[in-house]
Design a protein around this motif. Sequence first.
Motif, PDB file in Angstrom:
ATOM      1  N   LEU A   4       0.850  -1.186   0.000  1.00  0.00           N
ATOM      2  CA  LEU A   4       0.000   0.000   0.000  1.00  0.00           C
ATOM      3  C   LEU A   4       0.887   1.237   0.000  1.00  0.00           C
ATOM      4  O   LEU A   4       1.875   1.301   0.742  1.00  0.00           O
ATOM      5  CB  LEU A   4      -0.904   0.009   1.240  1.00  0.00           C
ATOM      6  CG  LEU A   4      -1.847  -1.199   1.378  1.00  0.00           C
ATOM      7  CD1 LEU A   4      -2.265  -1.404   2.826  1.00  0.00           C
ATOM      8  CD2 LEU A   4      -3.071  -1.021   0.490  1.00  0.00           C
ATOM      9  N   ILE A   5       0.562   2.204  -0.846  1.00  0.00           N
ATOM     10  CA  ILE A   5       1.329   3.447  -0.947  1.00  0.00           C
ATOM     11  C   ILE A   5       0.372   4.606  -0.766  1.00  0.00           C
ATOM     12  O   ILE A   5      -0.636   4.709  -1.477  1.00  0.00           O
ATOM     13  CB  ILE A   5       2.021   3.555  -2.319  1.00  0.00           C
ATOM     14  CG1 ILE A   5       2.907   2.340  -2.585  1.00  0.00           C
ATOM     15  CG2 ILE A   5       2.855   4.848  -2.406  1.00  0.00           C
ATOM     16  CD1 ILE A   5       3.309   2.192  -4.047  1.00  0.00           C
ATOM     17  N   LEU A   9      -2.494   3.762  -3.283  1.00  0.00           N
ATOM     18  CA  LEU A   9      -2.253   2.753  -4.312  1.00  0.00           C
ATOM     19  C   LEU A   9      -2.275   1.391  -3.635  1.00  0.00           C
ATOM     20  O   LEU A   9      -1.591   1.185  -2.621  1.00  0.00           O
ATOM     21  CB  LEU A   9      -0.904   2.987  -4.994  1.00  0.00           C
ATOM     22  CG  LEU A   9      -0.807   4.211  -5.900  1.00  0.00           C
ATOM     23  CD1 LEU A   9       0.581   4.289  -6.541  1.00  0.00           C
ATOM     24  CD2 LEU A   9      -1.868   4.188  -6.984  1.00  0.00           C
ATOM     25  N   ILE A  10      -3.049   0.470  -4.206  1.00  0.00           N
ATOM     26  CA  ILE A  10      -3.389  -0.783  -3.537  1.00  0.00           C
ATOM     27  C   ILE A  10      -2.983  -1.954  -4.418  1.00  0.00           C
ATOM     28  O   ILE A  10      -3.414  -2.062  -5.582  1.00  0.00           O
ATOM     29  CB  ILE A  10      -4.904  -0.833  -3.250  1.00  0.00           C
ATOM     30  CG1 ILE A  10      -5.322   0.388  -2.407  1.00  0.00           C
ATOM     31  CG2 ILE A  10      -5.280  -2.131  -2.545  1.00  0.00           C
ATOM     32  CD1 ILE A  10      -6.826   0.625  -2.391  1.00  0.00           C
ATOM     33  N   ALA A  11      -2.155  -2.847  -3.875  1.00  0.00           N
ATOM     34  CA  ALA A  11      -1.655  -3.996  -4.633  1.00  0.00           C
ATOM     35  C   ALA A  11      -2.801  -4.922  -5.046  1.00  0.00           C
ATOM     36  O   ALA A  11      -3.869  -4.937  -4.412  1.00  0.00           O
ATOM     37  CB  ALA A  11      -0.625  -4.757  -3.807  1.00  0.00           C
ATOM     38  N   PRO A  12      -2.570  -5.724  -6.094  1.00  0.00           N
ATOM     39  CA  PRO A  12      -3.667  -6.541  -6.642  1.00  0.00           C
ATOM     40  C   PRO A  12      -4.221  -7.592  -5.697  1.00  0.00           C
ATOM     41  O   PRO A  12      -5.342  -8.075  -5.914  1.00  0.00           O
ATOM     42  CB  PRO A  12      -3.015  -7.203  -7.868  1.00  0.00           C
ATOM     43  CG  PRO A  12      -1.870  -6.332  -8.234  1.00  0.00           C
ATOM     44  CD  PRO A  12      -1.363  -5.767  -6.952  1.00  0.00           C
ATOM     45  N   HIS A  13      -3.489  -7.973  -4.648  1.00  0.00           N
ATOM     46  CA  HIS A  13      -3.974  -9.054  -3.784  1.00  0.00           C
ATOM     47  C   HIS A  13      -4.978  -8.589  -2.733  1.00  0.00           C
ATOM     48  O   HIS A  13      -5.414  -9.388  -1.906  1.00  0.00           O
ATOM     49  CB  HIS A  13      -2.806  -9.796  -3.113  1.00  0.00           C
ATOM     50  CG  HIS A  13      -1.832  -8.914  -2.386  1.00  0.00           C
ATOM     51  ND1 HIS A  13      -0.728  -8.388  -3.007  1.00  0.00           N
ATOM     52  CD2 HIS A  13      -1.786  -8.478  -1.110  1.00  0.00           C
ATOM     53  CE1 HIS A  13      -0.027  -7.670  -2.136  1.00  0.00           C
ATOM     54  NE2 HIS A  13      -0.660  -7.705  -0.977  1.00  0.00           N
ATOM     55  N   TYR A  14      -5.378  -7.328  -2.759  1.00  0.00           N
ATOM     56  CA  TYR A  14      -6.451  -6.844  -1.887  1.00  0.00           C
ATOM     57  C   TYR A  14      -7.763  -6.858  -2.676  1.00  0.00           C
ATOM     58  O   TYR A  14      -7.822  -6.332  -3.790  1.00  0.00           O
ATOM     59  CB  TYR A  14      -6.169  -5.428  -1.385  1.00  0.00           C
ATOM     60  CG  TYR A  14      -4.968  -5.332  -0.484  1.00  0.00           C
ATOM     61  CD1 TYR A  14      -5.100  -5.329   0.905  1.00  0.00           C
ATOM     62  CD2 TYR A  14      -3.685  -5.249  -1.029  1.00  0.00           C
ATOM     63  CE1 TYR A  14      -3.996  -5.250   1.731  1.00  0.00           C
ATOM     64  CE2 TYR A  14      -2.579  -5.173  -0.211  1.00  0.00           C
ATOM     65  CZ  TYR A  14      -2.733  -5.178   1.169  1.00  0.00           C
ATOM     66  OH  TYR A  14      -1.632  -5.103   1.975  1.00  0.00           O
ATOM     67  N   THR A  15      -8.798  -7.435  -2.081  1.00  0.00           N
ATOM     68  CA  THR A  15     -10.087  -7.559  -2.763  1.00  0.00           C
ATOM     69  C   THR A  15     -11.088  -6.587  -2.151  1.00  0.00           C
ATOM     70  O   THR A  15     -11.384  -6.664  -0.954  1.00  0.00           O
ATOM     71  CB  THR A  15     -10.631  -8.989  -2.641  1.00  0.00           C
ATOM     72  OG1 THR A  15      -9.667  -9.899  -3.185  1.00  0.00           O
ATOM     73  CG2 THR A  15     -11.943  -9.126  -3.388  1.00  0.00           C
TER      74      THR A  15
END
Length: 378
Positions: free
Chosen positions: A232-233, A249-255
């Motif tokens: 997370l940024i 900014l949220i990485a793809p593995h967060y749903t």
Amino acid sequence: MTLFNVYSLYPVEPVRGKGSYVYDAQGTEYMDLYGGHAVISIGHAHPHYVQMISEQVARLGFYSNSVENSLQQQLADLLGRLSGYDDYSLFLCNSGAEANENAIKLASFHNGKAKVLAFGKAFHGRTSGAVAATDNPKINAPFNRTANVEFVPLGDAEAVEQKLKTGEFCAVIIEGIQGVAGIHCPSPEFLRQLRELTTQYSVSLILDEIQSGYGRTGQFFAHQVADIRPDLITMAKGMGNGFPIGGVLIAPHYTPWPGMLGTTFGGNHLACAAAIAVLDVFAEENLVQNAAEVGAYLIDELKKIPQIKEVRGRGLMIGIEIEGSASEFRKRLLFEKHIFTGGAGVSTVRLLPALGISKAQADVFLAAFREQLAVGAI
């Protein structure tokens, strides 16, 4: 009615600005090397920025997030391309503190744990969770103090691992460069160790790039010097060049799921127009590269001045350690040389100028700085 007196104010009122300068009502020109806490990224009253906001407010200033807003996707596409994070998702909000609140909430949702690990001298904002992760008891009210936040020294990977081994933590949060503390840079090696440890213990790594991001260090984000990808940024400050906007900014593995996060004003039409204009100017004027080049020049020249105790930072995020009171020294720069700078602690002068500052403007500052140092310590 009176204003609630929480700010120490200089008796100066800028009424207009252009580029790296602001002007008071009498027309006095001030060089702005602080940008209102690193907020002014593309310069004051940039023509493209003014045009984008003006045209947007004439069409539609606001509607809620209950309807589609294609400006949000346009912003996400631009930001992904310029930052190198086009596979991440974007959540838009209103400020840096709010960005950190939402990042911490996402991390806690993700692994079901409650604790957050932060670092000594950290500053992450003034709202409830963000201030709890800020290492400053003076601004942390009893209501905000919680056993769910713990601190370890910056750079101490062993201390981090001892905490994460307990299995109680949802996140580690760290600034790309500590700004309010006085421009303290975590080493690339320490950032890589954090990435390894948080992955090993299934903990989210949150990079607070609110002040250090958006091109300020000569890379889009300060952590990119370590060649890592956080989970997370968080962003704000220079994102809107003065218009309130923040983001995660949220990485793809967060749903995501409906209602997981939310905001009334976040990602509104005017905020998106401002943020798109900023990224347009970044690309058109090569501002990130300029921040790297002029920042390196400033740092090299400052290191040649024997009266300076230490110079810290990267790009156009610079801390200058001097003898005596930085507050009094900054007042001399402001009132005798008409140059705005920032402070941190007792003896640190901070430089956070617009990213388009030129070497010629840097030279004007350097000459003024040398002259005031020659006067003697405060």
